[in-house]
Design an enzyme around this catalytic site. Sequence first.
Site, short mmCIF file in Angstrom:
data_model
loop_
_atom_site.label_atom_id
_atom_site.label_comp_id
_atom_site.label_asym_id
_atom_site.label_seq_id
_atom_site.Cartn_x
_atom_site.Cartn_y
_atom_site.Cartn_z
N SER A 535 -50.67 100.79 23.60
CA SER A 535 -49.59 99.80 23.72
C SER A 535 -48.50 100.10 22.72
O SER A 535 -48.77 100.66 21.65
CB SER A 535 -50.15 98.40 23.47
OG SER A 535 -49.09 97.47 23.31
N TYR A 548 -55.03 91.89 19.34
CA TYR A 548 -54.63 92.88 20.35
C TYR A 548 -54.03 94.11 19.67
O TYR A 548 -54.42 95.25 19.95
CB TYR A 548 -53.61 92.23 21.29
CG TYR A 548 -53.10 93.14 22.39
CD1 TYR A 548 -53.84 93.33 23.56
CD2 TYR A 548 -51.87 93.78 22.28
CE1 TYR A 548 -53.37 94.14 24.57
CE2 TYR A 548 -51.40 94.61 23.28
CZ TYR A 548 -52.14 94.78 24.44
OH TYR A 548 -51.67 95.60 25.44
#
Length: 658
Positions: A535, A548
């Site tokens: 990400s 995350y």
Amino acid sequence: MTDSALIELVERSNRIGEDPSLVVYGGGNTSAKETFVDHLGRAQQVMWVKGSGADMRGSVASDYPGLRLAELIALRDRGEMSDEEMTDLVTRALLDPASRRPSIETLLHAFLPFRHIDHVHADAICALTNHAEGRTVTLAALGEGFAYVDWLRPGFELSKVVGELSEYEGVVLAHHGLVTWAEESDACYQRTIDVVERAREFVAANRIAPGPPPRHEDIPEDELRRLLLNLRGAIGQTGHRVLRVDSRLRQVADHPQVEEIVAGGVSSADHMLRIKPRSVVVGSAASARVDVDEYRDEYLAYVERCADRMPEGYSVHDPMPRVALVPGVGAITSGGTLRDAEIAADIAAHTHEVARTVLESFGSPEPLSEADTFDFDYWPMELYKLTLKPPPAEFSGRIVIVTGAASGIGRGISLELAARGASVVLADLDASGLDEVGDQIVRAGGAEPLTMAGDQSDSAVVDATVHRTIRHFGGLDGVVLNAGVGVTGTLTELTDEQWQTAMNVNLTSAFALTRASMQVMQEQGLGGALVYVASKNAFGPGAGFGAYSVSKAGMVQLMRIAALEGGKHGIRSNAVNPDAVFDNSKLWDGGLREERAAAHGIAPEELEDFYASRNILGRRVATADVAQSVAFLLSDRSSRTTGSVLAVDGGVAGAFPR
Ligand SMILES: [Zn+2]
């Protein structure tokens, strides 16, 4: 205008094509002759004959080009004719120049004065001919009504020879098949069926003993997986292929004289187009590489010995076997897709069963001579059929696991890889979502995927996924570690459970899959590619998105370690860093969209445009953009790239890879 003979021909050919003991995959051909009124109103004798490479099963009228019979019969007076000249002259007799190319055996049909003609490559007929006493046995089985012609490659000469045999009821072609005829279509079909049945009964009556009971125990599953990996590693030296296990050939593979059966070659010469002149016998996982290397060396030596027969413009075929017979298993066949491998197994089942029947009824099966084998193996007229197929796709024969495949980025990646010819394994928690993606792939013409529903953060599920992949497709070339979950909350808010969920789903599962994949890739020995869908947050973290962001940063570090440790095995490892991909993604469900919108002080529906406005290019990032980058990193086009991160975020300066 009437075309009743053509309709009868198509109907009869479909019936023949439905019986694989008569013809398989484009083998054999049929014809019908009649008076036909052409587009200028001229009545003339026309012959309809099967097109080259057309499969009788499911064939339609356009698979049977029409030819002006007088122009074909006129060629009979010629002395010799090359295949090229014959093809050219036959083509000139076409009623419709745009028809598909008529069979190489067109003149054989034309020179026989019968309205309906069948030519099949029947197993039972080949069992009569493929040994030293073929002529005697055929006479005993079918009587004097049937002519016997020693092997002659199809072409002008064979057509003339068979054309002289019209006083017989039919012709047996050694190592090839049967030609029969009649004035009515149904009678012609019945003649074919009757003759083949007589051959079958004769063979059965002469069978010395029913096949011996299987000599080998089943190979244990873990040994079979190792065998598949080693076999695939060996034959993959010249190109990637999937492997398929087929138990139909178990009796042949377990036969004490399996080597003698294999030495009998193919039953009907045209089988070698798909399964090569010979199969290989593989003893065990430990011997697979040596067995395949020996096969390759023998194949290359045979081509070398026949080098002066090589037609101009052709070179050695891929020397690797298409069919391996494995005692305790059956056959393991290879192809660009499972479907291709299944076709090879279908043909091998007929070819080797015929050789076993010969062995048990008439003694050692005999192949064509080496020169005749080579002349067929490298026959441009037969190789032409391969040009009718589309060229292999980029990922043909490649096997790739995609996790999180049921939705969002994983779904997009799966569709992209399948469209490029990959055999994909779809893994996800969401079973119905997997089925939908699988259906979508098949509808788009992709190879049927394997689906694995289960929790990929459980290492037992991960191991089962990798094991089933090997058992189903034969090995593993690529892994897309994409399964992920978005967990929000500031560090002061996050519970232990939330933190653990992010780590388990996004990072620990990636470790377990990395471990299992690298183990099998090392055993296989063909290298491999791991692509981690990390990400933008790995390098450009967001407040309130800690669990995350930490898990994705960990994933990038995991990717680097995999690159370091995999390098010497040819296993590449890279990551993509997407940002703000919304289409079809579940990541944003369950409150994430609302929370991230609140964190940025905007309304939830403004989130896509907000993220787009934030990147350098000012553009939204879509699933398809990520899929393109993943495909690149899996492909040989990135063969010198490992340990790197490719940003697919529209350009976010604060998250530039470093
Ligand atoms: Zn034929």
